[in-house]
Design a protein around this motif. Structure first.
Motif, PDB file in Angstrom:
ATOM      1  N   UNK A 141      -7.700  12.839   5.263  1.00  0.00           N
ATOM      2  CA  UNK A 141      -8.466  13.069   3.394  1.00  0.00           C
ATOM      3  C   UNK A 141      -7.084  14.007   2.055  1.00  0.00           C
ATOM      4  N   UNK A 142      -7.989  14.376   1.299  1.00  0.00           N
ATOM      5  CA  UNK A 142      -7.199  14.817  -0.239  1.00  0.00           C
ATOM      6  C   UNK A 142      -6.556  14.244   0.174  1.00  0.00           C
ATOM      7  N   UNK A 143      -6.357  12.887   0.352  1.00  0.00           N
ATOM      8  CA  UNK A 143      -4.581  11.799  -0.116  1.00  0.00           C
ATOM      9  C   UNK A 143      -5.174  10.328  -1.345  1.00  0.00           C
ATOM     10  N   UNK A 144      -3.896   9.733  -1.254  1.00  0.00           N
ATOM     11  CA  UNK A 144      -4.102   8.582  -2.108  1.00  0.00           C
ATOM     12  C   UNK A 144      -4.090   7.475  -1.379  1.00  0.00           C
TER      13      UNK A 144
ATOM     14  N   UNK B  93       1.189  -1.357  -0.160  1.00  0.00           N
ATOM     15  CA  UNK B  93       0.295   0.283   0.158  1.00  0.00           C
ATOM     16  C   UNK B  93       1.238   1.356  -0.182  1.00  0.00           C
ATOM     17  N   UNK B  94       0.759   2.495  -0.960  1.00  0.00           N
ATOM     18  CA  UNK B  94       1.637   3.298  -0.557  1.00  0.00           C
ATOM     19  C   UNK B  94       0.266   4.575  -1.172  1.00  0.00           C
ATOM     20  N   UNK B  95       0.544   5.514   0.425  1.00  0.00           N
ATOM     21  CA  UNK B  95      -0.311   6.119   1.110  1.00  0.00           C
ATOM     22  C   UNK B  95       0.433   7.696   1.161  1.00  0.00           C
ATOM     23  N   UNK B  96      -0.420   8.396   0.622  1.00  0.00           N
ATOM     24  CA  UNK B  96      -0.065  10.321   0.107  1.00  0.00           C
ATOM     25  C   UNK B  96      -1.171  11.170   0.184  1.00  0.00           C
ATOM     26  N   UNK B  97      -0.171  12.060   0.340  1.00  0.00           N
ATOM     27  CA  UNK B  97      -1.131  12.892   0.009  1.00  0.00           C
ATOM     28  C   UNK B  97      -0.358  14.311  -1.602  1.00  0.00           C
ATOM     29  N   UNK B  98       1.298  13.403  -1.354  1.00  0.00           N
ATOM     30  CA  UNK B  98       2.061  13.702  -2.903  1.00  0.00           C
ATOM     31  C   UNK B  98       1.898  15.967  -2.651  1.00  0.00           C
ATOM     32  N   UNK B  99       1.685  16.445  -1.621  1.00  0.00           N
ATOM     33  CA  UNK B  99       2.061  17.751  -1.539  1.00  0.00           C
ATOM     34  C   UNK B  99       3.440  17.960  -1.326  1.00  0.00           C
ATOM     35  N   UNK B 100       3.903  19.074  -1.387  1.00  0.00           N
ATOM     36  CA  UNK B 100       4.580  19.815  -0.682  1.00  0.00           C
ATOM     37  C   UNK B 100       4.363  20.177   0.625  1.00  0.00           C
TER      38      UNK B 100
ATOM     39  N   UNK C 227       0.954  23.625   6.108  1.00  0.00           N
ATOM     40  CA  UNK C 227       0.494  24.292   5.458  1.00  0.00           C
ATOM     41  C   UNK C 227       0.904  23.486   4.283  1.00  0.00           C
ATOM     42  N   UNK C 228       0.243  22.928   3.483  1.00  0.00           N
ATOM     43  CA  UNK C 228       0.973  22.045   2.309  1.00  0.00           C
ATOM     44  C   UNK C 228       0.459  22.887   1.041  1.00  0.00           C
ATOM     45  N   UNK C 229       0.577  22.462   0.147  1.00  0.00           N
ATOM     46  CA  UNK C 229       0.481  22.660  -1.659  1.00  0.00           C
ATOM     47  C   UNK C 229       0.927  22.001  -2.638  1.00  0.00           C
ATOM     48  N   UNK C 230      -0.140  22.344  -3.577  1.00  0.00           N
ATOM     49  CA  UNK C 230       0.236  21.338  -4.656  1.00  0.00           C
ATOM     50  C   UNK C 230      -0.881  21.725  -6.142  1.00  0.00           C
ATOM     51  N   UNK C 231      -0.265  22.316  -7.175  1.00  0.00           N
ATOM     52  CA  UNK C 231      -0.868  23.203  -8.125  1.00  0.00           C
ATOM     53  C   UNK C 231      -1.749  21.571  -8.593  1.00  0.00           C
TER      54      UNK C 231
ATOM     55  N   UNK D  32      -1.383  17.399  -9.351  1.00  0.00           N
ATOM     56  CA  UNK D  32      -2.633  16.520  -8.445  1.00  0.00           C
ATOM     57  C   UNK D  32      -3.174  15.810  -9.504  1.00  0.00           C
ATOM     58  N   UNK D  33      -2.460  16.110 -10.302  1.00  0.00           N
ATOM     59  CA  UNK D  33      -2.496  15.023 -11.560  1.00  0.00           C
ATOM     60  C   UNK D  33      -1.353  14.016 -12.056  1.00  0.00           C
ATOM     61  N   UNK D  34       0.073  14.655 -11.816  1.00  0.00           N
ATOM     62  CA  UNK D  34       1.132  13.820 -12.087  1.00  0.00           C
ATOM     63  C   UNK D  34       1.665  13.132 -10.853  1.00  0.00           C
ATOM     64  N   UNK D  35       0.967  13.509  -9.101  1.00  0.00           N
ATOM     65  CA  UNK D  35       1.003  12.798  -7.755  1.00  0.00           C
ATOM     66  C   UNK D  35       0.150  10.714  -8.513  1.00  0.00           C
ATOM     67  N   UNK D  36      -0.610  10.224  -9.318  1.00  0.00           N
ATOM     68  CA  UNK D  36      -1.225   9.883  -9.678  1.00  0.00           C
ATOM     69  C   UNK D  36       0.265   8.695 -10.439  1.00  0.00           C
TER      70      UNK D  36
END
Length: 389
Positions: A379-382, A197-204, A296-300, A304-308
């Motif tokens: 929330x907001x995670x993969x 399992x890979x669990x991440x928000x993939x935010x900076x 505080x995290x951020x992503x464009x 969000x698309x490329x993180x998949x």
């Protein structure tokens, strides 16, 4: 003896016909099918849908929930104004699965405990599973998980929170035996084959962080560093008062959520600000604790698309062996932020996984773990899961 998976989809308006069409596409592996994941639109009468699937797949446990606006399989992004359904059947003669679900009875923790005991019974064992899946509605996910853990201990988990299309509480969880708006369902897996399992928000991380100094209940963030939460959030992000008022905060925060780190820093669990309240507090999508730091995290949207694709590559790297199937939990909030570009996500998944069967649901909460850390709800995670072939 290999693990085999098949997916089926339908957008037929009639729930029974949709269930039948999707189930017929997975029937060829029915002989060794141990369960089928089912994700659907709230437009359907779920009991009718599930009964139609069960008629095609008699005796096979079903588990899942309503999904936000669609599903993704090798067929692409599947949605429909009148409804949609996606199924992934898992067949493996060496696999044992115990599925159970029930409406909330007593507290969420007590319900989790009862469901875990039922799943053990349905698996015909008193042994803890190798890993498990959970589905619950939004609100008390952490407490259902505590009840399950009381019975089986800390076992790797994956899964997600039921969603609807309008964020108005129409979501449902279900198995072939039950449909409920409040409750929990689980599938306990027993196998010698690998799992990852890979669990991440993939935010900076932005470098902006503060300590939670006041909360109300478990999910209302009142103060950060002694300052009203909305004021601190606006100071960090430059958001206007209108940006964070009421439900506007939900969409604004998709690219600027909050995060809380686990004790070793292996996982930053994303906390989605959902609603800006008149008293300066924020309703948050998961539980919080006073005295912990919030970042505080951020992503464009591009990220969000490329993180998949990146997350799928990370999952493949974690897997010790060939992958037979993928179960992909993608946050519905991220999907809302991606909006009309969701086709890019479907294309990216297909390009990254090749011909491996997969199903993607869109949830209002995601469950997983990183490394040796605790099972976590965010929330907001993969939460991307691979089953060994």
């Amino acid at each position: 003896m290999m693990l085999n998976a098949k997916t089926g989809t339908s957008t037929k308006k009639d729930a029974a016909l949709a269930g039948k069409e999707a189930a017929q596409q997975v029937k060829e592996i029915a002989d060794n099918m141990k369960l089928a994941f089912v994700y659907s639109g709230v437009q359907y009468d779920q009991k009718t849908l599930l009964n139609a699937i069960s008629a095609e797949l008699p005796g096979i446990p079903l588990i899942g929930n309503t999904s936000f606006t669609g599903v993704i399989t090798q067929d692409g992004f599947v949605t429909g104004d009148d409804g949609f359904v996606g199924i992934m059947g898992i067949a493996d003669p060496d696999l044992k699965v115990g599925v159970a679900g029930m409406p909330k009875e007593g507290t969420a923790r007590e319900t989790g405990k009862k469901v875990a005991q039922m799943a053990l019974k349905n698996a015909g064992t008193d042994k803890s599973p190798d890993y498990f899946y959970m589905s619950a509605p939004s609100g008390e996910e952490e407490f259902y998980l505590k009840g399950i853990t009381e019975v089986i201990g800390r076992v790797p988990m994956f899964g997600g929170t039921a969603a609807d299309n309008t964020i108005t509480g129409e979501w449902l969880i279900y198995t072939d035996q039950m449909v409920a708006s409040e409750g929990v369902s689980v599938a306990f897996f027993y196998t010698d084959k690998p799992f990852a399992n890979k669990f991440t928000g993939a935010y900076r991380e932005t470098g902006k962080a503060g300590v939670i100094t006041k909360i109300d209940g478990y999910r209302t963030l009142q103060e950060i560093d002694g300052v009203a939460a909305l004021d601190k959030y606006r100071e960090w992000t430059g958001a206007s008062a209108a940006d964070v008022a009421g439900g506007n905060l939900l969409s604004y925060a998709i690219t600027n959520p909050l995060g809380v780190k686990d004790r070793l820093g292996d996982l930053t669990a994303i906390r989605h600000p959902m609603n800006g309240n008149d008293d300066g507090s924020m309703a948050i999508g998961n539980n919080l604790a006073v005295g912990t730091a919030v970042v505080l995290m951020e992503a464009t949207v591009d990220e969000l698309i490329s993180s998949v694709g990146k997350t799928l590559e990370e999952l493949k790297a974690k897997m010790n062996g060939e992958i037979g199937a993928l179960h992909l939990v993608h946050c519905g909030g991220r999907r809302a932020g991606i909006d009309a570009r969701i086709g890019e996500v479907a294309d990216l998944i297909k390009k990254t996984v090749g011909d491996i069967p997969f199903i993607t649901e869109f949830t209002f909460g995601e469950y997983g773990y990183e490394d040796d850390g605790n099972n976590t709800c965010g929330g907001l995670m993969l939460s991307f899961t691979a089953f060994g072939k």
